[in-house]
Design an enzyme around this catalytic site. Sequence first.
Site, short mmCIF file in Angstrom:
data_model
loop_
_atom_site.label_atom_id
_atom_site.label_comp_id
_atom_site.label_asym_id
_atom_site.label_seq_id
_atom_site.Cartn_x
_atom_site.Cartn_y
_atom_site.Cartn_z
N HIS A 257 -5.98 4.14 0.20
CA HIS A 257 -5.89 3.69 1.60
C HIS A 257 -5.90 4.83 2.61
O HIS A 257 -5.91 4.58 3.81
CB HIS A 257 -4.69 2.75 1.80
CG HIS A 257 -3.35 3.41 1.71
ND1 HIS A 257 -2.70 3.64 0.51
CD2 HIS A 257 -2.52 3.90 2.66
CE1 HIS A 257 -1.54 4.22 0.74
NE2 HIS A 257 -1.41 4.40 2.05
N HIS A 258 -5.88 6.09 2.15
CA HIS A 258 -5.98 7.21 3.09
C HIS A 258 -7.28 7.99 2.93
O HIS A 258 -7.38 9.14 3.38
CB HIS A 258 -4.78 8.16 2.94
CG HIS A 258 -3.52 7.61 3.54
ND1 HIS A 258 -3.34 7.48 4.90
CD2 HIS A 258 -2.40 7.13 2.96
CE1 HIS A 258 -2.14 6.96 5.13
NE2 HIS A 258 -1.55 6.72 3.98
N LYS B 73 5.83 5.73 -1.20
CA LYS B 73 6.73 6.49 -0.32
C LYS B 73 8.15 6.53 -0.88
O LYS B 73 8.99 7.25 -0.36
CB LYS B 73 6.72 5.89 1.09
CG LYS B 73 5.49 6.30 1.87
CD LYS B 73 5.62 5.95 3.33
CE LYS B 73 4.39 6.46 4.10
NZ LYS B 73 4.35 5.92 5.46
N HIS C 34 0.80 -1.23 0.00
CA HIS C 34 0.00 0.00 0.00
C HIS C 34 0.83 1.29 0.00
O HIS C 34 0.44 2.28 -0.58
CB HIS C 34 -0.99 0.01 1.18
CG HIS C 34 -0.32 0.20 2.51
ND1 HIS C 34 0.43 -0.77 3.14
CD2 HIS C 34 -0.30 1.26 3.35
CE1 HIS C 34 0.89 -0.31 4.29
NE2 HIS C 34 0.46 0.92 4.44
N ASP C 35 2.00 1.26 0.65
CA ASP C 35 2.79 2.49 0.79
C ASP C 35 3.95 2.57 -0.19
O ASP C 35 4.89 3.33 0.06
CB ASP C 35 3.34 2.58 2.23
CG ASP C 35 2.43 3.39 3.14
OD1 ASP C 35 1.55 4.11 2.63
OD2 ASP C 35 2.60 3.29 4.37
N ASP D 94 -3.79 0.36 9.56
CA ASP D 94 -2.65 1.27 9.42
C ASP D 94 -2.62 2.24 10.61
O ASP D 94 -1.58 2.47 11.23
CB ASP D 94 -2.80 2.04 8.09
CG ASP D 94 -1.48 2.60 7.60
OD1 ASP D 94 -0.42 2.23 8.13
OD2 ASP D 94 -1.50 3.41 6.65
N HIS E 279 2.15 10.28 -1.52
CA HIS E 279 2.56 8.89 -1.78
C HIS E 279 1.41 8.03 -2.31
O HIS E 279 1.65 7.07 -3.04
CB HIS E 279 3.18 8.24 -0.53
CG HIS E 279 2.20 7.82 0.50
ND1 HIS E 279 1.68 8.69 1.43
CD2 HIS E 279 1.64 6.61 0.78
CE1 HIS E 279 0.86 8.03 2.22
NE2 HIS E 279 0.81 6.77 1.86
#
Length: 289
Positions: free
Chosen positions: A115-116, A66, A62-63, A144, A91
């Site tokens: 996801h955010h 970054k 998911h990240d 998270d 990101h």
Amino acid sequence: MIIVPDPKLLKSLLMLAAVVEARDPFTGGHLWRMSCFAGLLGEKIGLAEDELIQLKLGSFVHDIGKIGVPESILGKTDHLNEAEYAAVKTHALFGSQLINDHPLADLFRTIIRHHHERQDGQGYPDGLADDAIPLHCRIIAIVDAFDAMTSTRPYRRNMPVGQALYRLKQQRDRQFDGALIEHFLELGEAGELEPIVRHSSAGIPMVNCDHCGPVVAASGAVKDGDFIYCKVCGGEFRLHHNSGSFVAEPTGGHGAARQLQPEVDEAPIDELVKQASRALVIAPPLTGY
Ligand SMILES: [Fe+2]
């Protein structure tokens, strides 16, 4: 949509995601914990095997965006200012653009991008709200946040599990999906989260570097007497096996360059690839996508 994951291609993407994660010296073991927490919550709500493995894979990747966030921001030992926080927020969109033409992009694109998002529409990058946010992204958002709260950061200690769950509860239907939060709270009450919290793999608790602060995470393949190293200051620790777990004791020594290079714990990645090869030969579209 038919997904036929190539195991080598899948593993290389998961390895890359793990190396990106390792750039942040304060989040050791985060991806392993994410896939465990997400897997528990996914099982609890009855996801089918193919959806469950897609959720676990997504929690690992998911990240990946970054990679575009400067190390000076990721490794900052103080609160981020507004401009730095804005840089971190890039990101999600950047990650989805990064993998857009990857052969396995359909497995990951949505989780990476959304996801955010928040239930109240105040999240990013698209301000989606309620059920417009794909189910897997609503799950990732909860686990998270839980992992962030229960992990130590340079500017604050980790929160006890009960307090972190209470904070999640306060954000029901604001930041998070209320129904999913109820299920996650039940996992907490049943004690299923504790063995994962502040561990870098099963039975391996994390320690904070005595010299400079970041977490020192060991892989699942360690044994009594092994040495592990803080990737920031090079501090050396010796692992001692102690009643089913490991304790890391600082030796006062320092690691050489080879010992300080990024490390990827391949065991959980190999396990995910194995599960994916079994469950995703022909997969239906993900729920809510
Ligand atoms: Fe993220």
